[in-house]
Scaffold this active site. Structure first.
Site, PDB file in Angstrom:
ATOM      1  N   ASN A 152       0.797  -1.235   0.000  1.00  0.00           N
ATOM      2  CA  ASN A 152       0.000   0.000   0.000  1.00  0.00           C
ATOM      3  C   ASN A 152       0.828   1.283   0.000  1.00  0.00           C
ATOM      4  O   ASN A 152       0.394   2.288  -0.566  1.00  0.00           O
ATOM      5  CB  ASN A 152      -1.018  -0.030   1.147  1.00  0.00           C
ATOM      6  CG  ASN A 152      -0.375  -0.130   2.489  1.00  0.00           C
ATOM      7  OD1 ASN A 152       0.761  -0.579   2.615  1.00  0.00           O
ATOM      8  ND2 ASN A 152      -1.091   0.288   3.518  1.00  0.00           N
ATOM      9  N   LYS A 175      12.795  -6.671   0.744  1.00  0.00           N
ATOM     10  CA  LYS A 175      11.967  -7.337  -0.269  1.00  0.00           C
ATOM     11  C   LYS A 175      10.638  -6.600  -0.352  1.00  0.00           C
ATOM     12  O   LYS A 175       9.824  -6.660   0.578  1.00  0.00           O
ATOM     13  CB  LYS A 175      11.701  -8.800   0.114  1.00  0.00           C
ATOM     14  CG  LYS A 175      11.024  -9.567  -1.027  1.00  0.00           C
ATOM     15  CD  LYS A 175      10.405 -10.864  -0.593  1.00  0.00           C
ATOM     16  CE  LYS A 175       9.041 -10.708  -0.013  1.00  0.00           C
ATOM     17  NZ  LYS A 175       8.027 -10.105  -0.902  1.00  0.00           N
ATOM     18  N   GLU A 249       4.583  -4.839  11.761  1.00  0.00           N
ATOM     19  CA  GLU A 249       3.550  -3.805  11.568  1.00  0.00           C
ATOM     20  C   GLU A 249       2.407  -4.476  10.819  1.00  0.00           C
ATOM     21  O   GLU A 249       2.538  -4.752   9.624  1.00  0.00           O
ATOM     22  CB  GLU A 249       4.115  -2.646  10.739  1.00  0.00           C
ATOM     23  CG  GLU A 249       5.149  -1.810  11.444  1.00  0.00           C
ATOM     24  CD  GLU A 249       4.581  -1.011  12.591  1.00  0.00           C
ATOM     25  OE1 GLU A 249       3.358  -0.977  12.773  1.00  0.00           O
ATOM     26  OE2 GLU A 249       5.384  -0.422  13.334  1.00  0.00           O
ATOM     27  N   GLY A 251      -2.107  -5.635  10.663  1.00  0.00           N
ATOM     28  CA  GLY A 251      -3.402  -5.066  10.269  1.00  0.00           C
ATOM     29  C   GLY A 251      -4.165  -4.433  11.418  1.00  0.00           C
ATOM     30  O   GLY A 251      -3.696  -4.381  12.557  1.00  0.00           O
ATOM     31  N   CYS A 283      -3.485   0.550   6.796  1.00  0.00           N
ATOM     32  CA  CYS A 283      -3.588  -0.342   7.959  1.00  0.00           C
ATOM     33  C   CYS A 283      -4.243   0.334   9.157  1.00  0.00           C
ATOM     34  O   CYS A 283      -4.963  -0.302   9.918  1.00  0.00           O
ATOM     35  CB  CYS A 283      -2.201  -0.803   8.341  1.00  0.00           C
ATOM     36  SG  CYS A 283      -1.056   0.575   8.504  1.00  0.00           S
ATOM     37  N   GLU A 461       7.868   1.568  14.797  1.00  0.00           N
ATOM     38  CA  GLU A 461       8.631   2.251  13.762  1.00  0.00           C
ATOM     39  C   GLU A 461       8.554   3.747  14.056  1.00  0.00           C
ATOM     40  O   GLU A 461       7.690   4.208  14.803  1.00  0.00           O
ATOM     41  CB  GLU A 461       8.059   1.943  12.375  1.00  0.00           C
ATOM     42  CG  GLU A 461       8.206   0.460  12.026  1.00  0.00           C
ATOM     43  CD  GLU A 461       8.047   0.141  10.559  1.00  0.00           C
ATOM     44  OE1 GLU A 461       7.008   0.482   9.979  1.00  0.00           O
ATOM     45  OE2 GLU A 461       8.972  -0.473   9.990  1.00  0.00           O
TER      46      GLU A 461
END
Ligand code: NAD
Length: 487
Positions: A152, A175, A249, A251, A283, A461
């Protein structure tokens, strides 16, 4: 429209192709056209990524933190200079309207690189007085970190993981999601141009199997995933088997609570941002909008009126507010839940199905959808849909709405609208969510830690908090006297 990169992977400061990896296409969601063909990383690519990351990390860890900061800040400037091209690329890969990608994607990635670049020289340890002898602490890197992205916010997620990892002296192998493989490669280019030593930030492509190989790889010290709860559980289990550090991190199904004294227009703006921005694929979205029954009818009528004015269409047209969903798979999932809501007996206020955009008949477009009279037990109020589906639930009592807001396995975010300052803080204190807003929603400045309670995640984060998750503390005792022993 083509956006073919030079090669699929970026390793050791240059593009590299894999010989054996599974081929896959990147599609433009507004038309279904193939914009790039990519190959998954094969074992040779993975080995090479690990080899160069090991070499690069040694050089980078020995680089003065102030210099690391300069490199990150130069990369931030490069992203800003290229913001328009990067935004077009992100729009092609995700389908998000240019109106959004111009301000929210590479631009927020640049803010992140700048922020951690600024912190670089301030990361110090402690001196601990032991009365004659003393101890000190040092903050050291973990080694090679593995970042796994969702589709997203592709370049933003890559920056949110890379910047704190790199500033602490780690290397990162990243990735991207197989759905949006392109923009992370551009971040890698920018970092190389900014002076990052080769191998310190590598991008490899692939599906979950490539992700799992890296999670289990003995050279990887830490894994940071942005993705769904089921993927988070798999990654955590595998990482746990190998005792790797993890940041997850995941949903959400977050509550947005609107009291009867709220500024209704602002609360509706927040509900719109919390459900329809990025076509609802965020999210932290506040998908359960609890509205006090005294203002519910007014709120729903005005929300429907404003939702019907949204411009849905060509994402490359800057006037467009809402683009397509990212993929056919996501389209099918969202349409399924729109039907579930109607079957469960929620009142469909607007939307409810596919949207026809004349010039783009093959795009994955859906109408922004509002359900009212939603109850706590309905699946549309319990399960993450990840599309533009807003549920309005009624409430009368403060304690009751807090209990209902918390009655979920998720805990990513929450919001409260009220003009009563004591009530705002009282309610926020009781909400089980990692990121909360009072009288706004979904603003995530890089300075503010971000992450989930309960099944929405592990670790944080952004902000100073992320440093804790990309470094380890070494304590050193220094003896200033003799050493006594019993014999
Ligand atoms: P996903 O879980 O399907 O995939 C995420 C990433 O994990 C992809 O790169 C995928 O290839 C990889 N992956 C899949 N299986 C794996 C495995 N076994 N081992 C290692 N890697 C594996 O998620 P998605 O559909 O790309 O993204 C949507 C989800 O991400 C939603 O649930 C959303 O809430 C969540 N999300 C969370 C945040 C956050 O910050 N909390 C941000 C954005 C998205």
């Amino acid at each position: 429209m083509r956006a073919q990169p030079q090669a699929s992977h970026y390793i050791g400061g240059t593009y590299q192709e894999s010989q054996d990896g599974t081929p896959f296409d990147s599609l433009y969601p507004a038309t279904g056209e193939v914009i790039a063909q990519i190959r998954s990383a094969d074992d040779a690519v993975i080995d090479e990524a690990i080899r160069t990351a090991k070499e690069g990390q040694k050089v980078w860890a020995a680089t003065a933190p102030a210099e690391r900061g300069r490199v990150l800040r130069r990369a931030a400037e490069i992203l800003r200079e290229r913001n328009h091209d990067l935004s077009v690329l992100e729009t092609l890969d995700t389908g998000k309207p240019l109106q959004e990608t111009l301000i929210a994607d590479a631009a927020s990635g640049a803010d992140c690189l700048e922020y951690y670049g600024g912190l670089a020289a301030t990361l110090t340890g402690e001196h601990i007085d032991l009365g004659g002898s003393f101890a000190y602490t040092k903050r050291e890197p973990l080694g090679i970190c593995f970042g796994i992205g969702a589709w997203n916010y592709p370049i933003q997620i890559a920056c949110w993981k890379a910047a704190p990892a790199l500033v602490c002296g780690n290397a990162m192998i990243f990735k991207p999601s197989e759905v949006t493989p392109l923009s992370a490669l551009k971040l890698a280019e920018a970092l190389t141009e900014a002076g990052l030593p080769d191998g310190v930030f590598n991008v490899i492509q692939g599906f979950g199997d490539v992700g799992a190989k890296l999670v289990a790889h003995p050279a990887i010290s830490k894994v940071s995933l942005t993705g769904s709860v089921p993927t988070g559980a798999k990654v955590a289990a595998l990482a746990g088997e190998h005792l790797k550090k993890t940041t997850l991190e995941l949903g959400g199904k977050s509550p947005l609570i609107v009291f009867d004294d709220a500024d209704i227009e602002n609360a509706i703006s927040a509900a719109i941002n919390a459900n329809f921005y990025s076509t609802g694929q965020i999210c932290s979205n506040g998908t359960r909008v609890f509205v006090h029954s005294a203002i519910k009818d007014r709120f729903v009528a005005r929300l429907a009126e404003r939702t019907s004015s949204a411009v849905l269409g060509d994402p490359l047209d800057e006037a467009t507010n809402i683009g397509p969903l990212v993929s056919k798979q996501q389209l099918d999932k969202v349409l399924y839940y729109m039907q579930v809501g109607q079957d469960e007996g929620a009142r469909l206020v607007c939307g409810g199905g596919t949207a026809n955009v004349d010039s783009l008949p093959d795009g994955y477009f859906v109408q922004p959808t509002v359900f009212a009279n939603v109850t706590d037990d309905m699946r549309i109020a319990r399960e993450e849909i990840f599309g533009p589906v807003l549920s309005v639930l009624d409430f009368d009592d403060e304690n009751d709405v807090i209990a209902r807001a918390n009655d979920t396995e998720f805990g990513l975010a929450a919001g409260v609208f009220t003009k009563d300052i004591q009530r705002a803080h009282r309610v926020i204190d009781q909400l089980q969510a990692g990121t909360c807003w009072i009288n706004t929603y979904n603003l995530t400045p890089i300075e503010m830690p971000f992450g989930g309670y309960k099944k929405s995640g592990i670790g944080r984060e952004n902000g100073h908090a992320a440093i804790e998750y990309y470094s380890q503390i070494k304590s050193v005792y220094v003896e200033m006297d003799g050493v006594e022993a019993a014999f």
